[in-house]
Design a protein around this motif. Structure first.
Motif, mmCIF file in Angstrom:
data_model
loop_
_atom_site.group_PDB
_atom_site.id
_atom_site.type_symbol
_atom_site.label_atom_id
_atom_site.label_comp_id
_atom_site.label_asym_id
_atom_site.label_seq_id
_atom_site.Cartn_x
_atom_site.Cartn_y
_atom_site.Cartn_z
ATOM 1 N N TYR A 767 0.829 -1.206 0.000
ATOM 2 C CA TYR A 767 0.000 0.000 0.000
ATOM 3 C C TYR A 767 0.865 1.258 0.000
ATOM 4 C CZ TYR A 767 -3.078 3.620 1.946
ATOM 5 O OH TYR A 767 -3.750 4.778 2.158
ATOM 6 N N ARG A 768 1.885 1.276 0.822
ATOM 7 C CA ARG A 768 2.739 2.465 0.884
ATOM 8 C C ARG A 768 3.573 2.611 -0.388
ATOM 9 N NH1 ARG A 768 4.845 2.829 7.192
ATOM 10 N NH2 ARG A 768 2.770 3.082 8.126
ATOM 11 N N LEU A 771 1.325 4.279 -2.781
ATOM 12 C CA LEU A 771 1.203 5.706 -2.487
ATOM 13 C C LEU A 771 2.400 6.472 -3.032
ATOM 14 C CD1 LEU A 771 -0.099 5.817 1.228
ATOM 15 C CD2 LEU A 771 -1.409 6.158 -0.877
ATOM 16 N N GLU A 787 -3.399 10.145 3.321
ATOM 17 C CA GLU A 787 -2.406 9.374 2.580
ATOM 18 C C GLU A 787 -1.020 10.003 2.685
ATOM 19 O OE1 GLU A 787 -5.195 7.358 -0.908
ATOM 20 O OE2 GLU A 787 -4.408 9.396 -1.169
ATOM 21 N N ARG A 790 0.369 9.002 6.023
ATOM 22 C CA ARG A 790 0.864 7.631 6.057
ATOM 23 C C ARG A 790 2.200 7.502 5.341
ATOM 24 N NH1 ARG A 790 -3.142 4.155 7.793
ATOM 25 N NH2 ARG A 790 -5.215 5.086 7.938
ATOM 26 N N LEU A 791 2.370 8.233 4.263
ATOM 27 C CA LEU A 791 3.627 8.189 3.542
ATOM 28 C C LEU A 791 4.744 8.838 4.351
ATOM 29 C CD1 LEU A 791 4.797 7.196 0.885
ATOM 30 C CD2 LEU A 791 4.262 9.412 -0.136
ATOM 31 N N ASP A 794 6.699 6.625 6.715
ATOM 32 C CA ASP A 794 7.533 5.559 6.157
ATOM 33 C C ASP A 794 8.847 6.177 5.668
ATOM 34 O OD1 ASP A 794 8.742 3.552 4.608
ATOM 35 O OD2 ASP A 794 6.787 2.672 4.132
ATOM 36 N N ARG A 797 10.149 4.941 2.127
ATOM 37 C CA ARG A 797 9.402 5.436 0.960
ATOM 38 C C ARG A 797 9.687 6.920 0.721
ATOM 39 N NH1 ARG A 797 9.071 2.082 -2.368
ATOM 40 N NH2 ARG A 797 10.458 0.920 -1.012
#
Length: 833
Positions: A767-768, A771, A787, A790-791, A794, A797
């Motif tokens: 999922y990441r 994104l 979103e 959430r990114l 990480d 990412r």
């Protein structure tokens, strides 16, 4: 040949753009550029890869691309004085996180035991329990007891007398059920305003004559035997919990406080903590960047720390408790600030000195002065706190002594007893009165006092400031949150072993909002009484067989005298505040005697216009809270901004309709009673006009030019206040999610502060990855705020996205890549090489 030239031009353009975002010295930048070009990179990806390798003096090329050395090199190119935890060893993922936070020193902090069953006060229903801590008697217990007994008598007896006098005004002398309710409401309202009246009068007396029980920095002649000795190792943490605040203003205030404290020569005794609960990606990146910029400018790495929680548990109180558990063991005291707090360095050191000199003190609260806003409403609030505020604070000290208030900020707390006794439990059950304790400050003060530690108000300390909401809608939004928190205190009124003073303070907090509902009910019942009397056929022979009629007697002088007495109770404290200023020869600081009197009249008039609007809104808050509706504690708007007319009408429309119908019924049925309610109903009908006009900054500036609502801090601004304005005005544009992807230093700082990379499930990792790829191909706007958040969480990412955006010159990011940073950010920092 042309393709080679075009390719080299693209490489040079990318290299120069990347270097321009790194605040390096010019010779360092030129040397890096030359070394990369001398290696004849094939494309921009290879050129930027080699540049990042050169930043860490590593020719390893591709091996360095994913190295933490490369991240740290990028960060230290911008912040040379920032150091990770163990530079003798190779850096690991998240090594820079330790630069933002000190080494842990964990202490336990368990929720306090608070019994919430009201029937425990009934001896035949209660069962004695030894599990609850017993309240330690105050050394001032005798003084507190007689003062509070005196206050209770001076409130109850006049309130009862006023209610009895009012009974003579009513048509049936209080003999009907309706009139009995009216008199009950009147008694509570008279008692409520009398508390404020006697608080102000006692404060006037204290400010005029002084008080021997003021907490001072001189050590007591005979310290209590059960208190620990005082030593010189008293480090203090200055903690600022924030949530979605104006980042530039927040860090401007923090820098002004830091500089003021540095000027005292005692900076080494203090550390600063910014404790963030922010969740919006742009705010998070702006906070991180502002923290690093402040530390770079002030050479404050290792003294100013920043931490953002991943889970916003128990809001502000949970944020402070989390700080105490992690780092409280490093410090003896903490000074709690709000995002809009400003405190002078001399005030901070004076608080520490007073705690050192009074080993029985657990908390000392300063009365903050409202400053720095220009709207009409804010100016009136600033004037009121400056003219009357200190008098009320002195009055609170007089009545409560070491059982005083805590307002949640601009106060110093002794950490060890705070951790041992003041952690807050969740209230069991469902509904708005359960769950997390929202108005935590009153409860923490009560628990601190229950454990035997004094809670004081240092009403004499200057140099403590805050800012107020700029308009009525923002003020009422804040009151909605406070209302639910204060009404929760109903459940804590009968907790075991609390000091009587703090039970009274809980009741006082409840009345701060329920008094509005009582006033509304009082007005509604009085109107109903007037209408019923107009509709009811009079009975002139209520007693059978009476020879003579009983004519109704209306004595206007009785009603007028009661009204005048109420006005005296309400407004005499304001007059005394003005008298004290003039008697001390300080009227020029408020624009002179004429302007001081005119400003007071303006404040009284505007307060009178706003009172019915606040009454109706607070009444709605009380009933929605009691029916179980939860409130969202959103970020506050602190900057001046005029309220749009449509927003004002939408906010007040139901109150306008109610007042119109109410007034129409009174005019139709009892025209003689309508003028008595006109001061209530007219402001409700004109509420949008009042809201918009009082939110205007241009009218506030007009008043300032004419020295109306003037306060001394405007005539001669303290250095800290002037410095905040100066720093905020010079602040560069705030960084956000886009800068966290594109800017080499901001990206590396964010990635390095995320801590060690976590193991993810396959689904979450996919999922990441999706994104990040979507952001790369479609730009930042392709992601929702959630979103983006959430990114941001990480680090792998975010690092990958940064590399790929630059390597591919992604079309969705072309504009961001082409932008040049502000001049201030491209200057080489001190010590740059």
């Amino acid at each position: 040949m042309s393709n080679n030239k075009a390719g080299m031009a693209d490489v040079i353009e990318a290299l120069d753009a990347y270097l321009s975002r790194l605040p390096l010295a010019d010779d360092r930048r030129r040397a890096l550029r030359a070394r990369v070009l001398d290696s004849e990179p094939a494309d921009r990806r290879e050129a930027l890869q080699r540049l990042r390798a050169q930043l860490q003096d590593n020719d390893g090329g591709a091996e360095a691309e994913g190295s933490d050395h490369e991240l740290i090199a990028r960060v230290q190119s911008a912040y040379p004085s920032l150091r990770h935890d163990d530079e003798a060893r190779p850096p690991t993922a998240g090594a820079l996180r330790s630069a933002a936070m000190p080494q842990l020193n964990r202490w336990p902090m368990s929720p306090a035991d608070i019994d919430r069953r009201p029937w425990r006060v009934l001896p035949w229903l209660s069962r004695k329990s030894n599990s609850l801590p017993k309240s330690v008697p105050s050394r001032l217990k005798g003084v507190v007891r007689w003062r509070q007994t005196l206050l209770a008598l001076m409130v109850a007896l006049p309130a009862a007398g006023a209610a009895a006098y009012m009974a003579t005004v009513l048509p049936h002398r209080g003999a009907t059920i309706l009139e009995a309710f009216i008199l009950g409401a009147a008694f509570m309202l008279f008692a409520w305003i009398l508390v404020g009246f006697w608080t102000a009068l006692s404060g006037f007396f204290v400010l005029w004559r002084g008080d021997r029980y003021l907490v001072r920095s001189d050590p007591p002649a005979k310290p209590p035997s059960n208190m620990p000795p005082v030593d010189d190792d008293a480090r203090t943490a200055i903690v600022m919990p924030i949530y979605e605040e104006d980042v530039s203003r927040t860090f401007a205030g923090l820098q002004a406080i830091y500089e003021s404290l540095e000027a005292t020569g005692r900076l080494e005794e203090f550390d600063f903590f910014v404790l963030s609960d922010s969740v919006k990606p742009d705010t998070v990146i702006a906070e991180q960047n502002a923290w690093a910029q402040l530390c770079r400018e002030m050479d404050a790495f290792g003294r100013v720390f920043y931490r953002r929680r991943r889970a916003r548990v128990k809001r502000k109180s949970g944020n402070l408790a989390d700080f105490c558990r992690r780092w409280g063991g490093h410090y003896r005291y903490m000074i709690v600030l709000d995002a809009d707090s400003i405190m002078a360095g001399d005030t901070l050191t004076a608080l520490v000195d007073r705690m050192q000199a009074n080993p029985g003190a657990g908390l000392i609260q300063t009365p903050p002065t409202a400053v720095n806003r220009v709207s009409v409403l804010a100016r009136v609030a600033q004037f009121a706190t400056r003219v009357y505020g200190r008098m009320f604070a002195a009055g609170l000290h007089f009545w409560h002594l070491d059982n005083a208030h805590y307002w949640g900020h601009n106060a110093i707390i002794r950490i060890e007893p705070f951790m041992a006794h003041c952690a807050l439990p969740r209230l069991p059950g469902r509904g708005a009165l359960s769950g997390d304790i929202l108005s935590h400050d009153f409860v923490e003060a009560a628990l601190m006092r229950r454990a035997g530690w004094g809670v004081f108000i240092a009403y004499d300390l200057p140099g403590s400031y805050e800012e107020v909401p700029p308009n009525l809608i923002e003020e009422l939004g804040r009151d909605r949150r406070w209302c639910q928190g204060n009404i929760q205190h109903i459940r804590l009124l009968f907790s075991d072993n609390l000091a009587p003073a703090h039970r009274a303070l809980f009741a006082n907090g409840v009345m701060a909002y329920t008094s509005a509902a009582i006033w509304f009910i009082f007005l509604l019942l009085s109107s109903a009484e007037a209408v019923l009397e107009a509709l009811r056929t009079p009975d002139y022979f209520p007693v059978a067989g009476a020879l003579f009629p009983q004519w109704p007697v209306w004595q206007p002088i009785w009603a007028v005298s009661l009204f005048v007495a109420t006005l005296v109770v309400l407004f005499l404290p304001k007059i005394l505040g003005v008298v004290m200023i003039v008697a001390r020869g300080k009227q020029r600081e408020f624009g002179g005697v004429g302007n001081l009197i005119a400003s007071t009249l303006i404040e009284i008039l505007l307060t009178s216009l706003l009172a019915p609007i606040r009454m109706l809104t607070h009444t709605r808050f009380v009933f929605t809270t009691l029916t179980g509706q939860q409130v969202k504690w959103n970020a506050q708007q602190r900057a001046d901004a005029q309220v749009p007319w449509l927003r004002a009408v939408r906010f007040h429309i139901w109150g306008m309709l109610l007042a119109t119908v109410w007034g129409g019924l009174l005019l139709w049925y009892t025209p003689g009673f309508a003028p008595w309610l006109a001061p209530i109903l007219v402001p409700l009908i004109l509420a949008p006009v009042i809201t918009v006009l009082t939110s205007r900054a241009d009218l506030g500036l007009w008043m300032r030019r004419r020295e109306l609502q003037l306060i001394p801090e405007e005539l001669k601004a303290p250095p800290e206040l002037a410095r905040v304005v100066e720093i905020e005005a010079a602040a560069p544009p705030e960084a956000g999610f886009v800068e966290a992807v594109v800017d080499p230093a901001i990206n590396a700082l964010h990635v390095g502060m995320q801590g060690r990379e976590r193991r993810l499930t396959v689904a979450i990792a996919d999922y990441r990855r999706e994104l990040a790829e979507r952001a790369l191909n479609q730009g930042a706007d392709a992601l929702s705020v959630d979103e983006q958040r959430r990114l941001l969480a990480d680090p792998a990412r975010m690092h990958w996205l940064h590399v790929e955006v630059w390597a591919q010159a992604a079309s969705a990011w072309t504009e961001a890549l082409a932008e040049r940073p502000a001049d201030a950010s491209t200057q080489a920092p001190a010590g740059a090489v």
